[in-house]
Design an enzyme around this catalytic site. Structure first.
Site, PDB file in Angstrom:
ATOM      1  N   THR A  11       0.813  -1.102   0.068  1.00  0.00           N
ATOM      2  CA  THR A  11       0.045  -0.063  -0.088  1.00  0.00           C
ATOM      3  C   THR A  11       1.008   1.152   0.129  1.00  0.00           C
ATOM      4  O   THR A  11       0.661   2.269  -0.934  1.00  0.00           O
ATOM      5  CB  THR A  11      -0.818  -0.088   1.161  1.00  0.00           C
ATOM      6  OG1 THR A  11      -1.877  -0.944   1.127  1.00  0.00           O
ATOM      7  CG2 THR A  11      -1.625   1.201   1.158  1.00  0.00           C
ATOM      8  N   GLY A 132       1.573   9.127  10.456  1.00  0.00           N
ATOM      9  CA  GLY A 132       1.191   9.286   8.887  1.00  0.00           C
ATOM     10  C   GLY A 132       1.820  10.445   8.331  1.00  0.00           C
ATOM     11  O   GLY A 132       3.030  11.009   8.270  1.00  0.00           O
ATOM     12  N   ILE A 134       1.154  13.642   9.017  1.00  0.00           N
ATOM     13  CA  ILE A 134       1.370  14.591  10.242  1.00  0.00           C
ATOM     14  C   ILE A 134       2.890  14.797  10.533  1.00  0.00           C
ATOM     15  O   ILE A 134       3.274  14.127  10.951  1.00  0.00           O
ATOM     16  CB  ILE A 134       0.616  14.589  11.684  1.00  0.00           C
ATOM     17  CG1 ILE A 134      -0.905  14.159  11.295  1.00  0.00           C
ATOM     18  CG2 ILE A 134       0.897  15.634  12.472  1.00  0.00           C
ATOM     19  CD1 ILE A 134      -1.755  13.944  12.572  1.00  0.00           C
ATOM     20  N   GLY A 185     -11.822  -1.023   5.433  1.00  0.00           N
ATOM     21  CA  GLY A 185     -10.691  -1.033   5.123  1.00  0.00           C
ATOM     22  C   GLY A 185      -9.570  -0.278   6.356  1.00  0.00           C
ATOM     23  O   GLY A 185      -8.471   0.179   6.224  1.00  0.00           O
ATOM     24  N   LYS A 203       4.312   4.254  18.623  1.00  0.00           N
ATOM     25  CA  LYS A 203       4.729   5.610  18.318  1.00  0.00           C
ATOM     26  C   LYS A 203       4.923   6.607  19.553  1.00  0.00           C
ATOM     27  O   LYS A 203       5.857   7.319  19.159  1.00  0.00           O
ATOM     28  CB  LYS A 203       3.278   6.083  17.650  1.00  0.00           C
ATOM     29  CG  LYS A 203       3.012   5.168  16.238  1.00  0.00           C
ATOM     30  CD  LYS A 203       1.603   5.654  15.856  1.00  0.00           C
ATOM     31  CE  LYS A 203       1.427   4.620  14.528  1.00  0.00           C
ATOM     32  NZ  LYS A 203      -0.112   4.686  14.117  1.00  0.00           N
ATOM     33  N   GLY A 300      -2.884   5.375   6.242  1.00  0.00           N
ATOM     34  CA  GLY A 300      -3.309   5.390   4.742  1.00  0.00           C
ATOM     35  C   GLY A 300      -2.105   5.400   3.574  1.00  0.00           C
ATOM     36  O   GLY A 300      -1.080   5.909   4.176  1.00  0.00           O
TER      37      GLY A 300
END
Length: 390
Positions: A11, A132, A134, A185, A203, A300
């Site tokens: 992805t 992601g 940010i 998803g 994280k 994503g």
């Protein structure tokens, strides 16, 4: 010319390929030289892919990338621990700079990888490993380095935030919201890492290690997930003026670092309470800069790929202009990690009690004997022998 070896074409890897190919001219202007994806490691060359690419780019042999003398930048997007760790170590040993979005790898082995990168005079960058799209890793290292950031509060997992948002706004049960997240998803079929809080723990470990210049072991972080949150909890929070979120918390005090992940009540007036769906946010407080919040899509394909390409641009500049980025020793300061049992905090309790005289007195006596003071008590009358005490 910057020649890239891409490990993984899933992805995020596909997203990186798209961005580089569609924005090639713009990226090359920013870097100051030509850029080219030289080779891509995949499991199956003949697998159907929506991407239109030359199969000559693909290989199933990692040595075609790691030991290729023409490739000077490797992007690891396989994920997980094995074989990603092995490939990254070998890449560094072959004097290649590395970019990764692998949160597990950085949380568990970041100190070692940074040390090996220093020893081999190469770089390792990982902006895509947290939140992601940010930007937070580089700002903590650079823009906010003088801001004396003492508190970090993060909504760092989109799956759990989506589930809690659906429970809050649509009155969905946990199982219903999880199923919907999987169908859309937003959640993996095996969502244990998300639901258990483990993903958020990786994280916050990374952010804490950078901000406090002290390696934080993932094993030292108290971690609690959202699987025990019910609609009764959601409704009780609402009545008291709060929203429930899975918070990743990291705070510095004289005793050390208080770092933990667990569901928490957040005032409806707090900016983090407005972060819904799959969105992430990082809320910082510094002695000098005050309060700062970054908000956006935390996962994503394209948000994470965007962060990876930003690292490619920065590292590409450094390679092109022969600049050296100094990797700080993350363990240069030795901070004590405060055990959860030593932390004093506000808690919400919901107790089912028999509806009879003297029960309230018994409850307050038990709490008092354990040095627990009550801020407020809510008891609703029900036509039942057992009633909730909040």
């Amino acid at each position: 010319m910057i020649k890239i070896g891409l490990l993984g074409l899933g992805t995020v890897g596909s997203g990186v390929y798209k961005i580089i190919n569609e924005n090639n001219i713009s990226i090359e202007k920013k870097i100051g030289t030509k850029i080219k994806i030289e080779k891509i490691l995949v499991k199956d060359i003949n697998k159907y892919r929506e991407l239109k690419l030359d199969k000559q780019l693909l290989t199933t042999d990692p040595n075609d990338i790691i030991k290729n003398p023409e490739i000077n930048l490797i992007v690891e997007l396989i994920g997980g621990e094995d074989p990603a760790y092995k490939y990254v170590i070998e890449a560094i040993q072959n004097n290649k700079s590395v970019i990764t979005a692998n949160k597990l790898l950085i949380a568990k082995y970041g100190d070692e990888l940074l040390s090996k990168a220093r020893g081999n005079d190469v770089q390792i960058s990982f902006e895509g490993s947290v939140a992601g799209g940010i930007p937070i890793i580089r700002p903590l290292k650079e823009s906010l380095a003088a801001g004396n950031i003492n508190n970090i509060y993060g909504i760092l997992n989109g799956t759990t935030n989506y589930i809690l948002s659906k429970m809050t706004k649509d009155n969905q049960k946990f199982e219903e919201a999880l199923k919907e997240a999987q169908e859309l998803g937003y959640a993996e079929e095996d969502s244990h890492s998300d639901i258990s809080g483990q993903d958020a723990a990786y994280k916050i470990a990374i952010l804490s290690s950078i901000n406090f210049e002290s390696y934080v072991s993932i094993d030292s972080i108290y971690t609690e997930g959202i699987n025990n949150i019910t609609l009764k909890d959601i409704k009780a929070a609402d009545e008291l003026g709060y929203i429930i979120k899975l918070l990743a918390i990291s705070k510095r005090s004289k005793k050390g670092i208080d770092i933990r992940v667990h569901p928490a009540f957040i005032s409806k007036n707090h900016p983090l309470a407005l972060v819904n769906g799959v969105y992430n946010a990082v809320y910082l407080h510094g002695e000098i800069v005050g309060d700062i919040m970054s908000y956006g899509k935390g996962a994503g394909q394209m948000p994470t790929a965007s962060a990876v390409v930003a690292d490619i641009i920065q590292t590409g500049k450094d390679i092109s202009y022969k600049r050296k980025t100094v990797h700080e020793k993350s363990s240069s300061l030795n901070h004590n990690i405060i055990n959860i049992e030593e932390i004093k905090n506000l808690f919400y309790l919901r107790i089912l009690v028999n509806d009879k005289p003297g029960v309230m007195s018994e409850v307050t006596n038990i709490l008092g004997n354990n040095q627990v003071s009550l801020a407020s008590v809510l008891q609703k009358h029900r036509l039942s022998s057992v009633v909730p005490l909040d």
